[in-house]
Design a protein around this motif. Structure first.
Motif, short mmCIF file in Angstrom:
data_model
loop_
_atom_site.label_atom_id
_atom_site.label_comp_id
_atom_site.label_asym_id
_atom_site.label_seq_id
_atom_site.Cartn_x
_atom_site.Cartn_y
_atom_site.Cartn_z
N LYS A 111 2.27 1.88 -3.60
CA LYS A 111 1.50 2.43 -4.41
C LYS A 111 1.51 4.00 -4.57
O LYS A 111 0.87 4.27 -4.97
CB LYS A 111 0.07 0.97 -4.66
CG LYS A 111 0.85 -0.27 -4.92
CD LYS A 111 -0.84 -0.82 -4.26
CE LYS A 111 -1.73 -0.99 -5.12
NZ LYS A 111 -2.97 -1.96 -4.60
N ASP A 112 1.32 4.06 -3.04
CA ASP A 112 0.71 5.54 -2.71
C ASP A 112 1.65 6.18 -2.70
O ASP A 112 1.31 7.40 -3.83
CB ASP A 112 0.25 5.89 -0.52
CG ASP A 112 -0.87 4.63 -0.97
OD1 ASP A 112 -1.74 5.06 -1.49
OD2 ASP A 112 -0.91 4.79 0.58
N MET A 149 -7.82 3.32 -4.50
CA MET A 149 -7.07 4.31 -5.55
C MET A 149 -7.58 4.19 -7.28
O MET A 149 -7.43 4.88 -8.49
CB MET A 149 -5.42 3.68 -5.72
CG MET A 149 -5.09 3.72 -4.64
SD MET A 149 -3.09 3.45 -5.02
CE MET A 149 -2.54 3.74 -3.41
N SER A 170 1.20 -1.09 -0.50
CA SER A 170 -0.17 0.03 0.04
C SER A 170 0.71 1.76 0.06
O SER A 170 0.53 2.56 -0.83
CB SER A 170 -0.83 0.19 1.18
OG SER A 170 -0.08 -0.14 2.33
N TRP A 171 1.58 1.56 1.03
CA TRP A 171 2.86 2.37 0.61
C TRP A 171 3.80 2.77 -0.74
O TRP A 171 3.38 3.47 -1.22
CB TRP A 171 4.15 2.39 1.97
CG TRP A 171 4.55 3.53 1.64
CD1 TRP A 171 4.97 4.96 1.97
CD2 TRP A 171 6.08 3.54 1.09
NE1 TRP A 171 5.87 5.58 2.06
CE2 TRP A 171 6.67 5.27 0.85
CE3 TRP A 171 7.23 3.29 0.13
CZ2 TRP A 171 8.04 5.42 0.85
CZ3 TRP A 171 8.14 2.66 -0.86
CH2 TRP A 171 8.38 4.46 -0.66
#
Length: 210
Positions: free
Chosen positions: A139-140, A206, A136-137
């Motif tokens: 991708k963010d 997202m 998740s990090w």
């Protein structure tokens, strides 16, 4: 450590004068490690620019191994195995800043786009399913990089629109050319189908950003 900063500064200066000596003494690796070290955040930008300078010059780029040195920075994004710690979070922030500097240069774009494990490895992170929480990090962070690049053009377009009479006589817009290069590199790395896939996934946080 103040002594370490002095040493790094000397290594950086020597890299401009005699990059062969720096490379042979493993100084390039030391600079990359310092870029990712949160305690060296005040000199990380200068060290990153030094690497880009060496990559930009045809007489010095042979001393840099993008598949090793640049990949070491990218590996922070693709690391989904090590436990979540405060130290890991700090290295992530350092890697994000370094990658932003690299992407904001023509040399950095060419280096990342020419490496099969460069931009493609970052883009492929976006295709990981939302159930894979450890991604998740990363991708963010990738989305933040994309939005940061595009937002520069958006704000510049507003200024251009207000001063159209002045800008129309100034020739090609280098900022637009830069963004086109970044987007072409990302498209070649497979960004469009991955964004389409994300956008069609129901319930994914997202999807609207994609």
């Amino acid at each position: 450590d103040d002594l370490r900063r002095v040493c790094l500064d000397r290594v950086r200066e020597l890299a401009f004068q005699n990059p062969r000596v720096v490379a042979c003494s493993d100084g390039i690796h030391a600079m990359v490690e310092a870029i990712l070290d949160p305690t060296c955040s005040d000199v990380a930008g200068q060290l990153t620019m030094t690497l880009l300078y060496l990559l930009d010059q045809h007489t010095t780029r042979r001393y840099i191994r993008p598949s090793v040195h640049v990949q070491h920075i990218l590996s922070v994004f693709t690391d989904t195995e090590t436990p979540e710690t405060s130290q890991k979070e700090a290295r992530r922030l350092a890697a994000h800043k370094a990658l932003m500097i690299i992407l904001r240069s023509w040399t950095g774009i060419f280096v990342l786009a020419s490496d099969k494990q460069g931009l493609r490895s970052l883009v492929e992170l976006l295709s990981l399913p939302p159930t894979f929480k450890k991604s998740s990090w990363a991708k963010d962070a990738v989305f933040m990089l994309l939005l940061s690049i595009l937002s520069v053009v958006k704000s510049e377009d507003l200024t251009t629109h207000k001063n159209k009479a002045i800008w129309k006589h100034m020739g090609p817009n280098l900022l637009h050319s830069y963004v086109v290069m970044v987007l072409l590199a990302l498209i070649q790395a497979g960004l469009v189908p991955i964004l389409a896939h994300i956008g069609m996934e129901q319930g994914q946080e997202m999807s609207s950003v994609a």
